[in-house]
Design an enzyme around this catalytic site. Structure first.
Site, mmCIF file in Angstrom:
data_model
loop_
_atom_site.group_PDB
_atom_site.id
_atom_site.type_symbol
_atom_site.label_atom_id
_atom_site.label_comp_id
_atom_site.label_asym_id
_atom_site.label_seq_id
_atom_site.Cartn_x
_atom_site.Cartn_y
_atom_site.Cartn_z
ATOM 1 N N LYS A 163 1.065 -1.325 0.078
ATOM 2 C CA LYS A 163 -0.041 -0.075 -0.072
ATOM 3 C C LYS A 163 0.826 1.269 0.076
ATOM 4 O O LYS A 163 0.695 2.133 -0.788
ATOM 5 C CB LYS A 163 -0.886 0.097 1.219
ATOM 6 C CG LYS A 163 -1.524 1.338 1.475
ATOM 7 C CD LYS A 163 -2.420 1.340 2.776
ATOM 8 C CE LYS A 163 -1.656 1.676 3.949
ATOM 9 N NZ LYS A 163 -1.372 3.040 4.309
ATOM 10 N N ASN A 164 1.932 1.367 0.880
ATOM 11 C CA ASN A 164 2.636 2.685 0.848
ATOM 12 C C ASN A 164 3.681 2.743 -0.209
ATOM 13 O O ASN A 164 4.277 3.821 0.047
ATOM 14 C CB ASN A 164 3.375 2.499 2.335
ATOM 15 C CG ASN A 164 2.496 2.791 3.404
ATOM 16 O OD1 ASN A 164 1.139 3.280 3.103
ATOM 17 N ND2 ASN A 164 2.646 2.582 4.756
ATOM 18 N N ARG A 189 -4.705 10.796 4.174
ATOM 19 C CA ARG A 189 -3.901 11.835 4.333
ATOM 20 C C ARG A 189 -2.750 11.683 3.251
ATOM 21 O O ARG A 189 -2.232 12.674 2.794
ATOM 22 C CB ARG A 189 -3.408 12.078 5.625
ATOM 23 C CG ARG A 189 -3.072 10.545 6.233
ATOM 24 C CD ARG A 189 -2.439 10.918 7.669
ATOM 25 N NE ARG A 189 -1.102 11.571 7.228
ATOM 26 C CZ ARG A 189 -0.918 12.933 7.456
ATOM 27 N NH1 ARG A 189 -2.067 13.708 7.733
ATOM 28 N NH2 ARG A 189 0.280 13.394 7.507
ATOM 29 N N CYS A 198 -5.083 12.715 12.391
ATOM 30 C CA CYS A 198 -5.954 11.526 12.470
ATOM 31 C C CYS A 198 -5.774 10.675 13.868
ATOM 32 O O CYS A 198 -5.012 11.432 14.628
ATOM 33 C CB CYS A 198 -5.205 10.822 11.132
ATOM 34 S SG CYS A 198 -3.750 9.714 11.619
ATOM 35 N N ARG A 219 -0.007 14.769 12.573
ATOM 36 C CA ARG A 219 0.645 14.558 11.447
ATOM 37 C C ARG A 219 0.839 15.606 10.675
ATOM 38 O O ARG A 219 0.260 16.040 9.529
ATOM 39 C CB ARG A 219 -0.209 13.589 10.650
ATOM 40 C CG ARG A 219 -0.236 12.655 11.607
ATOM 41 C CD ARG A 219 -0.715 10.929 11.081
ATOM 42 N NE ARG A 219 0.294 10.369 10.155
ATOM 43 C CZ ARG A 219 -0.170 9.421 9.440
ATOM 44 N NH1 ARG A 219 -1.289 8.770 9.529
ATOM 45 N NH2 ARG A 219 0.579 8.960 8.411
ATOM 46 N N ASP A 260 4.584 0.859 12.174
ATOM 47 C CA ASP A 260 3.439 0.285 11.599
ATOM 48 C C ASP A 260 3.260 -1.068 12.078
ATOM 49 O O ASP A 260 2.167 -1.637 11.617
ATOM 50 C CB ASP A 260 3.424 0.276 10.376
ATOM 51 C CG ASP A 260 3.265 1.717 9.595
ATOM 52 O OD1 ASP A 260 3.461 1.699 8.157
ATOM 53 O OD2 ASP A 260 2.778 2.407 10.321
ATOM 54 N N VAL A 298 7.509 7.200 16.918
ATOM 55 C CA VAL A 298 7.499 7.849 15.818
ATOM 56 C C VAL A 298 5.968 8.810 15.932
ATOM 57 O O VAL A 298 6.047 9.952 15.398
ATOM 58 C CB VAL A 298 7.305 6.925 14.528
ATOM 59 C CG1 VAL A 298 6.913 7.913 13.228
ATOM 60 C CG2 VAL A 298 8.714 6.275 14.544
ATOM 61 N N ARG A 322 -8.638 -0.442 4.458
ATOM 62 C CA ARG A 322 -7.659 0.398 3.852
ATOM 63 C C ARG A 322 -6.522 -0.258 3.363
ATOM 64 O O ARG A 322 -5.714 0.291 2.445
ATOM 65 C CB ARG A 322 -7.674 1.761 4.719
ATOM 66 C CG ARG A 322 -8.793 2.573 5.005
ATOM 67 C CD ARG A 322 -8.520 3.745 5.732
ATOM 68 N NE ARG A 322 -7.516 4.344 5.060
ATOM 69 C CZ ARG A 322 -7.085 5.880 5.604
ATOM 70 N NH1 ARG A 322 -7.374 6.223 6.773
ATOM 71 N NH2 ARG A 322 -5.854 6.300 4.952
#
Ligand code: EPZ
Length: 418
Positions: A22-23, A93, A117, A122, A305, A327, A397
C-alpha cells in the site's frame, strides 16, 4: 457497517501470498502526474486507499484504469484541475503526495491540508519547507495549501526528522526541477527506494535512495514506463505475527525478507523459528512466545506500523515487555481494546508495559485505525471464545481480503453485516 467475527484458538497453517505494498502503491500512482505518457503498475494491491487515490487522480483529469485489479494503468495527459479537494483528502492523508508532482509538472497546486488522524496531528510542514526551498510560493488559504512555481530550482534540503511521504513528495518534485537537489536526513524506507526505481525508469536521475542522502538531477520531462510494486512488508509482518500468536506454521510467499529484518529479529527473540528464502519467509511457533521489548524507529529500525501487532503478541507472551512508540504521538489506541480482551497493559507517556497473560478472552471490540485493527484481529485469533470487531473499514484500507487469506490458513473468521 461490516464486522469481523473470529472464533479464536486455532493454529494457522499453510501458505499466504503477500500483496503489493500500500505504502509503495500510493506514491507510485501519484508519480503518474509527472509524465504525459502511460504508466503501468503491476502487483497492485486491491485496497480502499488505492481506490481513493485513483478517484483523486481522476478528479484532476488523469485517466486511471485497473484499480481494484493487479494491474493499474494511468495517463496524466490532460490534467485540467491540479487540485485535491478536502472531501477526498480527509479520507486519506497520503493524498498530500500529489502536491510535489503537481507543482513540478504544472507549476501550481491546490491541495487540502490533510488534518490529523487517530494516531497524531501529522503535520506536513517539512513537505512545504522543501517545496519553498525549491522555489515554490506557498500560501495556506481556507484549509488549502496553494503552491505556485513557474520552474522549481534544485537546492539542498535538510529534513529536521525523517519523513517518508515528505521524502517522496520532494524526490518527485525535484525530478523535474532545474539543476540538482540533495535531500539530507531523507527517509530510507523500501517504499522510498521503490519510488526512486520508478522515477529512474521514467528517465529521472535519482541517486542514493534507501540511504539518508538522496541526490536528484532534474530533467526537462519524464516518460512512461512499466513497474512492478514491491511486496507489502507490513502485511508480511502481520501474518508472521499471526503464525506466532496462534502457535502455527505459516509460509509467506512473494515477499522480500530484507524489508522486515527488524521484525523477524524480534519474532526470533520471542521464540519463533524463521526460515528465509529469496522471496519467502516460513514462521514456525515453538510454544508460548517470550516477552521482548521494542522501540519503534524509522527504517531499518522496528517499524511503527508493526507496533500494535507486536503488542498483541506480547499480550500473551511469557514475561513483561516494554513497547516505546517514538514516531507518532498517539499510537496506542489499540490498548484499550486489548484490555477488553483481558490483556494487562499499562501506558506511561509514549511507553506501554505489557505483562503477558496466559490467555485472552474473546469480546466485542472496536477498530480505531488501520494497524490497531490488525492488532485486534491477531488478538482475536489467539483469544478463547468469540471476538467481534466493529468499524473494520479501517482494516480494508490496508489489508487485501484479510479474512479470505486467514480462512485459507485455518482461521475461523467471517465478515458479517452489523
Ligand atoms: C508514512 O506516513 C506511512 N504512510 C505511515 O503508514 C507510516 O506509519 C509512516 O510513514 C512512518 O513510517 C504512507 O507511506 C502512505 P512520516 P507519513 O512523515 O509519511 C512527523 C500505515 O499504517 N512529520 O514519516 O505521513 C510526523 O508527524 C501508515 O500504513 C512532521 O512533523 O509519516 C510523524 O511524527 C500510518 N512534519 C513523523 O514525522 C512533516 O512535515 C514521521 O511521519 C512530516 C512528518
Amino acid at each position: 457497517m461490516d464486522q469481523l467475527v473470529i472464533r479464536g484458538g486455532r493454529s494457522l497453517r499453510g501458505q499466504v501470498r503477500i500483496s503489493g505494498s500500500k505504502n509503495a502503491a500510493l506514491p507510485l500512482m501519484a508519480a503518474s502526474l509527472l509524465s504525459d505518457a502511460p504508466l503501468e503498475l503491476g502487483n497492485a494491491p486491491r485496497l480502499v486507499d488505492v481506490r481513493t487515490i485513483a478517484r483523486l487522480l481522476r478528479h484532476m483529469g488523469v485517466e486511471v484504469t485497473g484499480d481494484g485489479t493487479p494491474t493499474i494503468r494511468l495517463l496524466a495527459k490532460s490534467v485540467h484541475r491540479p487540485e485535491a479537494p478536502y472531501e477526498l483528502v480527509k479520507t486519506m492523508r497520503a493524498s498530500v503526495l500529489v502536491l510535489g508532482p503537481l507543482v513540478a509538472r504544472f507549476g501550481r497546486a491546490r491541495v487540502s491540508l490533510p488534518g490529523g488522524c487517530a494516531i497524531g496531528p501529522r503535520p506536513i510542514n517539512l513537505h512545504l519547507m522543501g517545496l519553498e526551498r525549491l522555489g515554490a510560493t506557498i500560501r495556506l488559504n481556507q484549509g488549502y495549501v496553494e503552491a505556485e512555481a513557474p520552474r522549481l530550482k534544485g537546492t539542498r534540503i535538510a529534513f529536521d526528522l525523517q519523513t517518508v511521504t515528505g521524502t517522496e513528495n520532494l524526490m518527485m518534485a525535484a525530478s523535474l526541477a532545474e539543476g540538482t537537489t540533495v535531500l539530507e536526513n531523507a527517509a530510507c524506507e523500501p517504499e522510498v527506494e521503490d519510488l526512486a526505481r520508478l522515477l529512474n525508469s521514467m528517465g529521472a536521475k535519482v541517486e542514493g535512495a534507501g540511504s539518508a542522502t538522496i541526490t536528484i538531477h532534474g530533467v526537462p520531462a519524464l516518460a512512461g514506463t512499466v513497474h512492478r510494486i514491491i511486496p507489502d512488508r507490513i502485511e508480511a509482518g502481520t501474518f508472521a505475527v499471526a503464525a506466532a500468536i496462534t502457535g502455527g506454521e505459516v509460509t509467506l510467499t512473494d515477499c522480500q525478507p530484507g524489508h522486515l529484518e527488524a521484525i523477524i529479529a524480534r519474532l526470533e527473540e520471542a521464540g519463533a523459528r524463521i526460515h528465509e528464502g529469496p522471496t519467502s519467509i516460513r514462521v514456525t511457533a515453538t510454544g508460548r512466545p517470550r516477552a521482548v521489548s521494542v522501540h519503534t524507529q524509522p527504517f531499518p529500525g522496528f517499524a511503527t506500523d508493526m507496533q500494535a501487532q507486536l503488542m498483541a503478541l506480547m499480550s500473551v507472551a511469557e514475561g513483561r515487555s516494554v513497547i516505546t512508540e517514538s514516531v507518532f504521538e498517539n499510537r496506542f489506541m489499540h490498548v484499550n481494546e486489548l484490555l477488553r480482551l483481558g490483556a494487562d497493559i499499562t501506558i506511561a507517556g509514549n511507553t506501554a508495559v505489557v505483562q503477558g497473560v496466559r490467555a485472552l478472552l474473546g469480546a466485542p471490540v472496536m477498530a480505531t485505525d488501520l494497524r490497531a485493527s490488525a492488532s485486534l484481529v491477531l488478538a482475536g485469533l489467539a483469544a478463547q471464545g468469540t471476538t467481534v470487531i466493529s468499524r473494520i473499514y479501517h482494516l480494508d484500507r490496508g489489508y487485501e481480503a484479510i479474512e479470505r487469506k486467514l480462512t485459507a490458513l485455518g482461521a475461523d473468521i467471517a465478515r458479517v453485516k452489523a
